[in-house]
Structures are given as structure tokens and as C-alpha cells.
Design a protein around this motif. Sequence first.
Motif, PDB file in Angstrom:
ATOM      1  N   GLY A  51      10.581 -11.131 -32.980  1.00 42.78           N
ATOM      2  CA  GLY A  51      11.749 -11.353 -32.009  1.00 42.78           C
ATOM      3  C   GLY A  51      13.076 -11.773 -32.654  1.00 42.78           C
ATOM      4  O   GLY A  51      12.957 -12.264 -33.609  1.00 42.78           O
ATOM      5  N   ILE A  52      13.910 -11.357 -32.075  1.00 37.95           N
ATOM      6  CA  ILE A  52      15.282 -11.457 -32.604  1.00 37.95           C
ATOM      7  C   ILE A  52      15.523 -13.121 -33.009  1.00 37.95           C
ATOM      8  O   ILE A  52      15.467 -13.704 -32.081  1.00 37.95           O
ATOM      9  CB  ILE A  52      16.538 -10.715 -31.942  1.00 37.95           C
ATOM     10  CG1 ILE A  52      16.394  -9.199 -31.973  1.00 37.95           C
ATOM     11  CG2 ILE A  52      17.733 -11.054 -32.784  1.00 37.95           C
ATOM     12  CD1 ILE A  52      15.986  -8.487 -32.897  1.00 37.95           C
ATOM     13  N   LYS A  53      16.019 -13.339 -34.081  1.00 38.01           N
ATOM     14  CA  LYS A  53      16.054 -14.699 -34.607  1.00 38.01           C
ATOM     15  C   LYS A  53      16.813 -15.388 -33.508  1.00 38.01           C
ATOM     16  O   LYS A  53      17.860 -15.329 -33.148  1.00 38.01           O
ATOM     17  CB  LYS A  53      16.633 -15.016 -35.962  1.00 38.01           C
ATOM     18  CG  LYS A  53      16.796 -16.364 -36.434  1.00 38.01           C
ATOM     19  CD  LYS A  53      17.295 -16.411 -37.765  1.00 38.01           C
ATOM     20  CE  LYS A  53      17.345 -17.853 -38.383  1.00 38.01           C
ATOM     21  NZ  LYS A  53      15.948 -18.437 -38.483  1.00 38.01           N
ATOM     22  N   GLY A  54      16.141 -16.636 -32.994  1.00 35.32           N
ATOM     23  CA  GLY A  54      16.869 -17.556 -31.829  1.00 35.32           C
ATOM     24  C   GLY A  54      16.832 -17.124 -30.368  1.00 35.32           C
ATOM     25  O   GLY A  54      17.263 -17.749 -29.462  1.00 35.32           O
ATOM     26  N   SER A  55      15.914 -16.165 -30.462  1.00 31.66           N
ATOM     27  CA  SER A  55      15.896 -15.405 -28.882  1.00 31.66           C
ATOM     28  C   SER A  55      14.817 -16.142 -28.224  1.00 31.66           C
ATOM     29  O   SER A  55      13.762 -16.787 -28.795  1.00 31.66           O
ATOM     30  CB  SER A  55      15.786 -13.996 -28.967  1.00 31.66           C
ATOM     31  OG  SER A  55      14.566 -13.559 -29.655  1.00 31.66           O
ATOM     32  N   ALA A  56      14.650 -15.692 -26.937  1.00 34.51           N
ATOM     33  CA  ALA A  56      13.731 -16.055 -26.172  1.00 34.51           C
ATOM     34  C   ALA A  56      12.312 -15.495 -26.411  1.00 34.51           C
ATOM     35  O   ALA A  56      11.524 -15.974 -26.349  1.00 34.51           O
ATOM     36  CB  ALA A  56      14.171 -16.046 -24.383  1.00 34.51           C
ATOM     37  N   THR A  57      12.717 -14.041 -26.842  1.00 34.41           N
ATOM     38  CA  THR A  57      11.412 -13.219 -27.029  1.00 34.41           C
ATOM     39  C   THR A  57      10.738 -13.847 -28.225  1.00 34.41           C
ATOM     40  O   THR A  57       9.594 -13.788 -28.509  1.00 34.41           O
ATOM     41  CB  THR A  57      12.054 -11.860 -27.501  1.00 34.41           C
ATOM     42  OG1 THR A  57      12.573 -11.193 -26.281  1.00 34.41           O
ATOM     43  CG2 THR A  57      10.975 -11.139 -28.271  1.00 34.41           C
ATOM     44  N   GLU A  58      11.545 -14.416 -29.416  1.00 33.98           N
ATOM     45  CA  GLU A  58      10.825 -15.015 -30.603  1.00 33.98           C
ATOM     46  C   GLU A  58      10.156 -16.036 -30.145  1.00 33.98           C
ATOM     47  O   GLU A  58       9.016 -16.368 -30.505  1.00 33.98           O
ATOM     48  CB  GLU A  58      12.141 -15.185 -31.509  1.00 33.98           C
ATOM     49  CG  GLU A  58      11.583 -15.913 -32.822  1.00 33.98           C
ATOM     50  CD  GLU A  58      12.691 -16.387 -33.788  1.00 33.98           C
ATOM     51  OE1 GLU A  58      12.686 -15.983 -34.954  1.00 33.98           O
ATOM     52  OE2 GLU A  58      13.683 -17.191 -33.126  1.00 33.98           O
ATOM     53  N   GLY A 116      15.360 -11.979 -38.550  1.00 34.93           N
ATOM     54  CA  GLY A 116      16.259 -11.173 -38.888  1.00 34.93           C
ATOM     55  C   GLY A 116      16.866 -10.695 -37.451  1.00 34.93           C
ATOM     56  O   GLY A 116      16.648 -11.012 -36.212  1.00 34.93           O
ATOM     57  N   SER A 117      18.160 -10.299 -37.708  1.00 31.04           N
ATOM     58  CA  SER A 117      18.893  -9.507 -36.632  1.00 31.04           C
ATOM     59  C   SER A 117      18.426  -8.142 -36.117  1.00 31.04           C
ATOM     60  O   SER A 117      17.331  -7.696 -36.720  1.00 31.04           O
ATOM     61  CB  SER A 117      20.406  -9.414 -36.841  1.00 31.04           C
ATOM     62  OG  SER A 117      20.398  -8.248 -37.798  1.00 31.04           O
ATOM     63  N   THR A 118      18.880  -7.619 -34.856  1.00 25.96           N
ATOM     64  CA  THR A 118      18.236  -6.525 -34.429  1.00 25.96           C
ATOM     65  C   THR A 118      18.806  -5.394 -35.361  1.00 25.96           C
ATOM     66  O   THR A 118      17.589  -4.392 -35.712  1.00 25.96           O
ATOM     67  CB  THR A 118      18.941  -6.227 -33.081  1.00 25.96           C
ATOM     68  OG1 THR A 118      18.587  -7.146 -32.167  1.00 25.96           O
ATOM     69  CG2 THR A 118      18.612  -4.738 -32.632  1.00 25.96           C
ATOM     70  N   THR A 119      19.691  -5.057 -36.141  1.00 23.09           N
ATOM     71  CA  THR A 119      20.099  -4.073 -36.807  1.00 23.09           C
ATOM     72  C   THR A 119      19.324  -4.206 -38.046  1.00 23.09           C
ATOM     73  O   THR A 119      18.823  -3.336 -38.681  1.00 23.09           O
ATOM     74  CB  THR A 119      21.757  -4.538 -37.306  1.00 23.09           C
ATOM     75  OG1 THR A 119      22.521  -4.107 -36.113  1.00 23.09           O
ATOM     76  CG2 THR A 119      22.065  -3.189 -38.383  1.00 23.09           C
ATOM     77  N   TYR A 125       7.770  -4.869 -34.282  1.00 23.32           N
ATOM     78  CA  TYR A 125       8.439  -6.090 -33.942  1.00 23.32           C
ATOM     79  C   TYR A 125       8.203  -5.987 -32.506  1.00 23.32           C
ATOM     80  O   TYR A 125       7.446  -5.330 -31.699  1.00 23.32           O
ATOM     81  CB  TYR A 125       9.878  -5.973 -33.946  1.00 23.32           C
ATOM     82  CG  TYR A 125      10.810  -4.951 -33.220  1.00 23.32           C
ATOM     83  CD1 TYR A 125      10.242  -3.634 -32.751  1.00 23.32           C
ATOM     84  CD2 TYR A 125      12.204  -5.077 -33.122  1.00 23.32           C
ATOM     85  CE1 TYR A 125      10.918  -2.901 -32.121  1.00 23.32           C
ATOM     86  CE2 TYR A 125      12.985  -4.059 -32.443  1.00 23.32           C
ATOM     87  CZ  TYR A 125      12.326  -3.108 -31.737  1.00 23.32           C
ATOM     88  OH  TYR A 125      13.020  -2.010 -31.070  1.00 23.32           O
ATOM     89  N   VAL A 126       8.678  -7.321 -31.944  1.00 25.27           N
ATOM     90  CA  VAL A 126       8.490  -7.323 -30.655  1.00 25.27           C
ATOM     91  C   VAL A 126      10.111  -7.424 -29.768  1.00 25.27           C
ATOM     92  O   VAL A 126      10.794  -8.060 -30.177  1.00 25.27           O
ATOM     93  CB  VAL A 126       8.181  -8.956 -30.063  1.00 25.27           C
ATOM     94  CG1 VAL A 126       8.013  -9.032 -28.401  1.00 25.27           C
ATOM     95  CG2 VAL A 126       6.631  -8.921 -30.508  1.00 25.27           C
ATOM     96  N   SER A 185      16.703   0.566 -25.993  1.00 24.47           N
ATOM     97  CA  SER A 185      17.594   1.791 -26.998  1.00 24.47           C
ATOM     98  C   SER A 185      17.191   1.625 -28.479  1.00 24.47           C
ATOM     99  O   SER A 185      17.016   2.661 -29.303  1.00 24.47           O
ATOM    100  CB  SER A 185      19.082   1.529 -26.750  1.00 24.47           C
ATOM    101  OG  SER A 185      19.352   0.222 -27.261  1.00 24.47           O
ATOM    102  N   SER A 186      16.909   0.228 -28.687  1.00 23.53           N
ATOM    103  CA  SER A 186      16.651   0.179 -30.228  1.00 23.53           C
ATOM    104  C   SER A 186      15.152   0.616 -30.722  1.00 23.53           C
ATOM    105  O   SER A 186      14.914   1.171 -31.969  1.00 23.53           O
ATOM    106  CB  SER A 186      16.771  -1.209 -30.821  1.00 23.53           C
ATOM    107  OG  SER A 186      15.632  -2.200 -30.336  1.00 23.53           O
ATOM    108  N   THR A 187      14.113   0.577 -29.635  1.00 27.90           N
ATOM    109  CA  THR A 187      12.798   1.296 -29.935  1.00 27.90           C
ATOM    110  C   THR A 187      12.975   2.554 -29.810  1.00 27.90           C
ATOM    111  O   THR A 187      12.178   3.193 -30.631  1.00 27.90           O
ATOM    112  CB  THR A 187      11.818   0.437 -28.890  1.00 27.90           C
ATOM    113  OG1 THR A 187      11.901  -0.799 -28.890  1.00 27.90           O
ATOM    114  CG2 THR A 187      10.499   1.124 -29.194  1.00 27.90           C
TER     115      THR A 187
END
Length: 322
Positions: free
Chosen positions: A139-146, A165-168, A182-183, A193-195
Motif C-alpha cells: 500500500g502507498i507509504k503512510g496510508s491506511a491501506t499499507e 513508495g508513492s502511487t506513481t 501491490y494492494v 484508475s491506477s490498476t
Amino acid sequence: MKFKSLALAGALAIGLSFPAMAQQKLLIGSTSASSSHYGYFVAVSKLINEKADGLEASVVETGATMDNLRRIERNQIDLGLVTTNVAQHARAGTNKFEGHPLDIGLLWVYTGAPQNVIVRQDSGVKTLSDLANVRFNPGIKGSATESTTEAVFKALGLSADYVRGSTTDIVDMIKDNRLAGYVKSGAGEKLDSSTIDIATFTPIRVLSLNDDQKKILGEKMPDISLVDIPEDASNNIPAYSTWSFGVGVAAGMKLSEDAAYKIVDAIMSDKTVQGEAMASVKGADLAKLTLQYGTIPFHPGAAKWFREHGYDIPARLDPAKS
């Protein structure tokens, strides 16, 4: 009688009036004004002001879930945005609320965030267990997903070679085959959209929880929901099961049962305003979402609304059983 009528007319003519019913003023904690969720709460405020007799609501820009919960505790706001996983920690007095539970109740959930485990098909990864020693982003660094992914993997005894890392950055690494997957939070029951961007470059697979894993998470992690996502024919993704959390609204117990009931009634009876403010809410069955994603007991006013409208309240959401 004629004299009384003339007297009343005269009183009105010189500016006298009878006292109007006092409006109960409510403050709603939201999030940053740059977020689409802020626009959603502006719509919520509009509905309350138009449909909930005796209530007058205003939206306050805040730092989202944690800030809102602290403000509810300090009686600075009456209700506000929360994610269902953090709300569960607050109610139970765990994690950042260790030993200090908050007396809050759920009003409704307006969107879900299924946590999709996405991998390249050519990675050879077909199950969550196959991720051991595989380069993978939780999950993106620092996110609830991570943080939630790491907790889920720990509960299930799973592992991976985590890459941050970041989404990009992560999307580029998956496209270049430097990372297996990734998650990523879904957009409701659809891929985000990124997926979809990744899938235009390389075939992907969405990993599913098996029945044993769902049972373990149901027992060990009451802060998350388990969801079954139907087949997505447009993206050629078979049905799968995963963990999720929702985004909803909680209130402190100083909000009266009557006020909470009127608020929930205004929200549930609306068919257009909320959907125009946030695309993921358009056409959504908010009562169904609330029963699916809720992790803490209802506020008594919300419980009353659900019962009166024929819904069976599960034990985890029933304030009478908490």
C-alpha cells in the motif's frame, strides 16, 4: 373577533412577531476542503437543513478521521467522517486509543474501500501465500491501506518482500516488471484508475482470500470487513473475496436519539443530492453499505431508524448488545 384580527395585523405591521421554533445547531467534521469527501459533507449539510426539522447543520474543515474523533470527544463537533477501521479502534480503546475508548456510535456508511491485491499474471503468484519472498507493495507509504495490509498479513501468517513508495513510483515499477504487484483501494466494487492503467500494459490477477483466511480474519480483526466482489466482465476479473473498510459518519452520544434519527432519515431518503456530490455514492444502497461495512454499534437514533424500516441489525452493530 374583528378587533383581535385588527390588533394582530397591526402588531405584524409594526414588526412584532411570535417566537419561532429554536433550531438545534450542529457542526459536522469533514476533511480537507480539497477532498471530494468535503463536497459530500456539504451535500449532507444541505440535506439536514432541508429535511431534518429543527436541525441546522454546518460543515467544518478538519484533518479527517483522527481529528474528527478527537473533536467529538471534546464536544467541538457533533458528528463527522470516520473510516470504519479507526472507528472500531476508538470504540474498543485499542491501537492509538489504547486504554481510552470513545463513546461513539455509527450513523451510516456512504462508501466502501475494498483492498484489492493486484499482481502481474506473469509473476507466477496465484494465491496470497505465493507472495512469500516476492517484491510487493503493501500500500502507498503512510496510508491506511499499507498499515491494514501489514496487519492482515501478520494475522494470516503471510509474508512478502515489501517495497515502499508513492502511487506513481509503484505503478511504474509494476509496469516495468520490477515489482510483482501491490494492494490498492478499489473504487467501490470496481478497480481503481491506477490498476486499470497497469492492466493496459500487462495482464493482471486479483488475489482472493480463501475460506480459512476469511474465518481467521473474522475472528482476529474486528476492525475490518470481509467482502465478496462480483465478477467484473469489463476488465475480465473473476469474482473474489478480500478485506475492506468503509467511510462513514459517527457521532458522540451527546447527540440526541431524536436528532440522530432525523439525520439518518434525511440521508436514507435522498436519491440525488449525495450522488451528485460524490460519484461513488450515486445509486448506492446506503443502508446495505452500512450493514455490510459497519464495525461499531449504531447510535441509538440510527438503530431506531434501521429497525423501523425493517432491517435486521447484526449483533456487532446493535447498541443493545454492545
